[in-house]
Each structure stands twice: as C-alpha cells, then as structure tokens.
Design an enzyme around this catalytic site. Structure first.
Site, mmCIF file in Angstrom:
data_model
loop_
_atom_site.group_PDB
_atom_site.id
_atom_site.type_symbol
_atom_site.label_atom_id
_atom_site.label_comp_id
_atom_site.label_asym_id
_atom_site.label_seq_id
_atom_site.Cartn_x
_atom_site.Cartn_y
_atom_site.Cartn_z
ATOM 1 N N CYS A 81 47.122 90.246 21.870
ATOM 2 C CA CYS A 81 45.939 90.066 21.035
ATOM 3 C C CYS A 81 44.715 89.761 21.911
ATOM 4 C CB CYS A 81 46.199 88.988 19.985
ATOM 5 S SG CYS A 81 45.035 89.009 18.598
ATOM 6 N N HIS A 171 51.177 90.515 17.313
ATOM 7 C CA HIS A 171 51.857 89.300 17.785
ATOM 8 C C HIS A 171 53.374 89.501 17.763
ATOM 9 C CE1 HIS A 171 48.456 86.467 18.090
ATOM 10 N NE2 HIS A 171 47.910 87.253 17.173
ATOM 11 N N GLU A 173 55.517 87.505 18.979
ATOM 12 C CA GLU A 173 56.200 86.214 18.964
ATOM 13 C C GLU A 173 56.544 85.730 17.564
ATOM 14 O OE1 GLU A 173 51.748 85.130 19.442
ATOM 15 O OE2 GLU A 173 53.078 86.845 19.730
ATOM 16 N N GLY A 226 65.850 57.333 13.336
ATOM 17 C CA GLY A 226 67.029 57.925 12.733
ATOM 18 C C GLY A 226 66.900 59.421 12.589
ATOM 19 N N ASP A 229 64.608 64.016 16.314
ATOM 20 C CA ASP A 229 63.812 63.990 17.542
ATOM 21 C C ASP A 229 63.935 62.662 18.281
ATOM 22 O OD1 ASP A 229 63.042 66.499 16.723
ATOM 23 O OD2 ASP A 229 61.159 65.818 15.843
#
EC number: 6.3.5.2
Length: 521
Positions: A81, A171, A173, A226, A229
């Site tokens: 792009c 694009h 991706e 919790g 991550d």
C-alpha cells in the site's frame, strides 16, 4: 541471534503488526521498527528482506520518509500500500491521488511473476484482495513491470525482477485477502530465502536471557489478573528470575466469578510463585463512583493499580520494575506502535492508563507477541492448557463491561450472568464435538445500565438488561460475530433471567470489528 530475520518498517498502518504475525506464522523471526530507522541500524540488523508497511499519509509529506539507502542494500523489498507508493516515488515513478478511494473487496488480475506464480483464487490469474487506499502509483519506475491490476487501479502490483523489488497496493496481511498468507510466504521463504527456524522454545531462551539482563538483581512486581496475558507473563518472568518476582493479585471487585480462588490456587499453591493478595474493592469502587466516561474509568483503574503497587513496593527492598502482560493488539489499538503514526482508537489500560509519574520502570516481555503466540508460549512454559486457552479478559475487568457508572450491584449481577454464558458455551458442542467455548475466540456478557419492562409469573418487572458478545477471530485485530445456535442463546437467556435476580432481558451483539471494537468500552 543467528537465525534469518525479516525487517518490517512501520509507516503507521493500524494493521502493520499483522504483517509480523504472518511472517512469524512461517516460523521466520521478524522485527517491526519505525520507518525512520537509521540505515546503519538496518545494516546491523542484517535482514534477509525488508517489508514496507501501509500508512495513512502521503508520500509527498516529508515527515514520513524512510532512508532510501535501503534500495541499495541488495536485498529483496516488498512495499505494501503506502510502502508500494513510497517505493515507486523514490525510484522515479509517480504517485497521484486516485479519483476515488478504493476500500474493501477487489479482484486483481495478475500476470505470471516470481511473486504470484501458482497463487490464485477461484479463477485463473485472479486474486481476491482487500484494498484501503486513496493515492496510487500512476507511472512505473524504470525497470519495473505491472504484474497486477484492477479496473480502478491499473498498477495494483509491480515488480523489478532483477532487483527483487515488489509493490502491492492491497493488504496481504489481513484475512480478507484470501491468498495473502501465500504471497507473504512466497516473498519471505522463496524470494528472500529465509529459513523457518523461529519457534517458541527458541523465544523462551531469548526472552529469559533478555529479562535477566534487563532486570539484574532487582525485584519485579506483576499485577496478576488471572487472564491469559498476565499469567503467561508471570510464568515467563518467574522462569527467568524466580523469587525476584512478586505477583500482586488485586481484587478490585471487578473480577469474574471465583477468580480469586483460581488465581491463588494456580500460582501460589501449584507453581510456587510469590503472590500477595490485596482486597481493594472498596478503594476502586470509591474512585469509580459517578464516573461514566470509559476513558476516565480506564485511567482511574490504571492509576489505582499503581497506588496499590506503590503500597506493596514499600515492603520490597529492591523493587524497581512493574511487569505487565501487554501484547501487540494492546499497543496498536492505543496508537502506541513504535512509529506513533497510527490513528488512535482508544487507550488501553496497559498503555494509556498509566500515570506519567509512575515510580516503577516498565517490564513488558510479551509486548511483541500476538495472542496466539502468547498461548503457544504459555503451553511451552508448562501452564495448564485450560488456563492458557481461556478467553481474554481486560485488565480493567468488568469495569469496561459495565457501561457507564460502575457499582457493586452491577458487578455482582454481571458476574453471575457472565458465568452462566461461559458455562453454556463450554457445555454445548457442534456436530464435531467441539465446545462453542473453544469455537469462539472471546465471549462475555455486558451490563447495560438501563431497565426494561418484563413479566414474570403474574407480576410486572422492571429490571436490567445484559448483552451477550461472542466473536471469532484469528488475530483480534479484526473479528466476526459468532453465529451461535439459537438453542444455545435461548438456554443462556432463560437461565440468566431465571437465576439472576435483577435481570429480565438478554440481547445478543451481532457487530463485527470493524466497525465495532470487541469490548463495548
């Protein structure tokens, strides 16, 4: 690092990190750096190839220029792009504003080339792609040929086969471009010749070494929520520095049902991690009283976390670092990518919600990983699969799933409704025997601070509404709403209305991302 590497220069596209994700899916290591990365640093990085990302700006804006010395390095370059326009502009071609913006689905007719050979969709020599651009290349640079076009974009793909320079206006991706992964793999593996040697065990070794070097003998505090991550971050940091890590589990009154017991059982009792349990519900609720703006709520929650950590820090002699489970999607949604050129959407509690006078240095070992990579890392670290593949939960907790003002009453109602929804997703399977919890990427209930009229028995009710949200996504950058069976939705609704006193209506969110975000706030 001895393995082959790809360098991605980021011009500020909201989906630049997806390029990195696709490259890593091919098990090739890559790094994303600002477009203005100095040429000597690029040479020192020694990439097998360079990818120039998209971006929201014009090639005629002087603030958005990479060092054109990259075109003299003798390595393959792919411009996507804006990256294609930058390549054309600086190699002698011309770029002009399009008569109309091209946004969304397009079909590109391709010509046989090293990049496209053998890659096509349903009909020969065509690619179904996703466009998002205004400007376009109107004249090729010397040595380039057209290898793809659309009716509104005559130069949709270009190549200089001799120098192995390629430009594509769409694009690859994003998942909407069907053969996008194949095109990127062709560039990375075949054209650049990168060897697929990047794996999670290798990443663990490098990440552990980096954490040890960064932290030294200092002590580290991590807020353990919790969620996936923070749990994986805790396990990784504990692998690196052991008892130098102290996890602070803050019960702010905005956690899922029985969250506290689960966290303490897993980390303190089973894994031997030092965990301090802080009951701060009253403190958080007092600060959030009367606040309805979601950005203010996020920042208040972030600030209160820091206050709690400051209090705990005083008890730790060498505490210098605050660790967080920040990952790539958190950063891009806050326009916090390394270029800081992306257009902001909203702040994230791990990025924009932290006060400037934070006393601790920030340690973010997962910052460059996508959600699927974080899960893969967690399994490699030995965490239970059922924990690692638990749906994401935001750091502000139910604070951003209660629209408007946060009250304890609302949190208690939402906790129960959300737990029922998750139970039914786990207990209901498709025709292949896979639970709908595993089929969806993220699912949760949202509390709406409005009341609706209902009828229960012979009486009239006037109670609250909850919305159910379930999405399917491969990267959390874009998402589709999950087409859950009506029978499942019906059971969830009936259970919530009958078991949660105070809720008499349940609705289902059928919004995709974009235009909506996954969380409501």
């Amino acid at each position: 690092m001895t393995q082959d590497k790809i360098l991605i220069l980021d011009f500020g596209s909201q989906v630049t990190q997806l390029i990195a994700r696709r490259v890593r899916e091919a098990h090739v290591y890559c790094e994303l750096h600002s477009f203005d990365m100095p040429l000597d640093e690029i040479k020192a990085f020694n990439p097998k190839g360079i990818i120039l990302s998209g971006g929201p700006n014009s090639v005629y804006e002087s603030d958005y220029q990479a060092d054109t010395g990259i075109f003299d390095l003798g390595i393959p370059i792919l411009g996507i792009c804006y990256g294609m326009q930058f390549m054309a502009h600086h190699l002698g071609g011309e770029v002009q504003p399009g008569n109309q913006r091209e946004f969304g689905y397009a079909q590109v007719k391709t010509i046989d080339s090293e990049l496209t050979r053998g890659i096509q969709d349903d009909t020969p020599n065509t690619l179904d792609v996703w466009m998002s651009h205004g400007d376009k290349v109107s004249k090729l640079p010397t040595g380039f040929t057209v290898i793809g076009d659309t009716p509104s974009c005559p130069i949709a793909m270009m190549e200089n086969a001799e120098k192995q320079f390629y430009g594509i206006q769409f694009h690859p991706e994003v998942t909407h471009t069907k053969q996008g992964r194949a095109l990127l793999n062709r560039f990375v593996l075949d054209i650049c010749g990168a060897q697929p040697g990047w794996t999670m065990p290798n990443y663990i070794e490098e990440a552990v070494a980096k954490i040890r070097e960064q932290v030294g003998s200092d002590e580290v505090i991590l807020g353990l929520s919790g969620g996936v991550d923070s749990s994986v971050a805790a396990a990784l940091i504990h692998r690196a520095i052991g008892d130098q890590l102290t996890c602070v589990f803050v019960d702010h009154g905005l956690l899922r049902l029985n969250e506290g017991k689960m966290v303490m059982d897993m980390f303190a009792r089973n894994l031997g991690v030092k965990v301090i349990h802080v009951d701060a519900e009253g403190q958080f609720m007092a600060k959030l009283a009367g606040v309805t703006d979601p950005e203010k709520k996020r920042k208040i929650i972030g600030a209160e976390f820091i206050e709690v950590f400051d209090a705990e820090e005083k008890k730790l002699t060498n505490a210098k670092w605050l660790a967080q489970g920040t990952i790539y999607p958190d950063v891009i949604e806050s326009a916090g990518a390394k270029t800081k050129k992306a257009h902001a959407i909203k702040s994230h509690h791990n990025v924009g919600g932290l006060p400037e006078n934070m006393k601790l240095k920030l340690l973010e070992p997962l910052r460059d990983l996508f959600k699927d990579e974080v899960r893969e890392l967690g399994v490699a670290l030995g965490l239970p699969r059922e924990m690692v593949y638990r749906h994401p939960f935001p750091g502000p907790g139910l604070g951003v799933r209660i629209l408007g003002e946060v009250k304890k009453e609302y949190a208690d109602l939402l906790r129960q409704a959300d737990d029922i929804f998750i139970q039914e997703l786990r207990n209901t399977t498709d025709e292949n025997g896979t639970s709908w919890y595993d089929l969806t990427s993220q699912a949760f209930a949202v509390f709406l601070p409005v009341k609706s009229v209902g009828v229960m028995g012979d009486g009239r009710t006037y109670d609250y509404v909850v919305a159910l949200r379930a999405v399917i996504t491969s990267d959390f950058m874009t998402a589709h709403w999950a087409e859950l069976p009506y029978s499942l939705l019906g059971r969830v609704s009936n259970r919530i209305i009958n078991e949660v006193k105070g809720i008499n209506r349940v609705v289902y969110d059928v919004s995709g991302k974009p235009p909506a975000t996954i969380e409501w706030e």
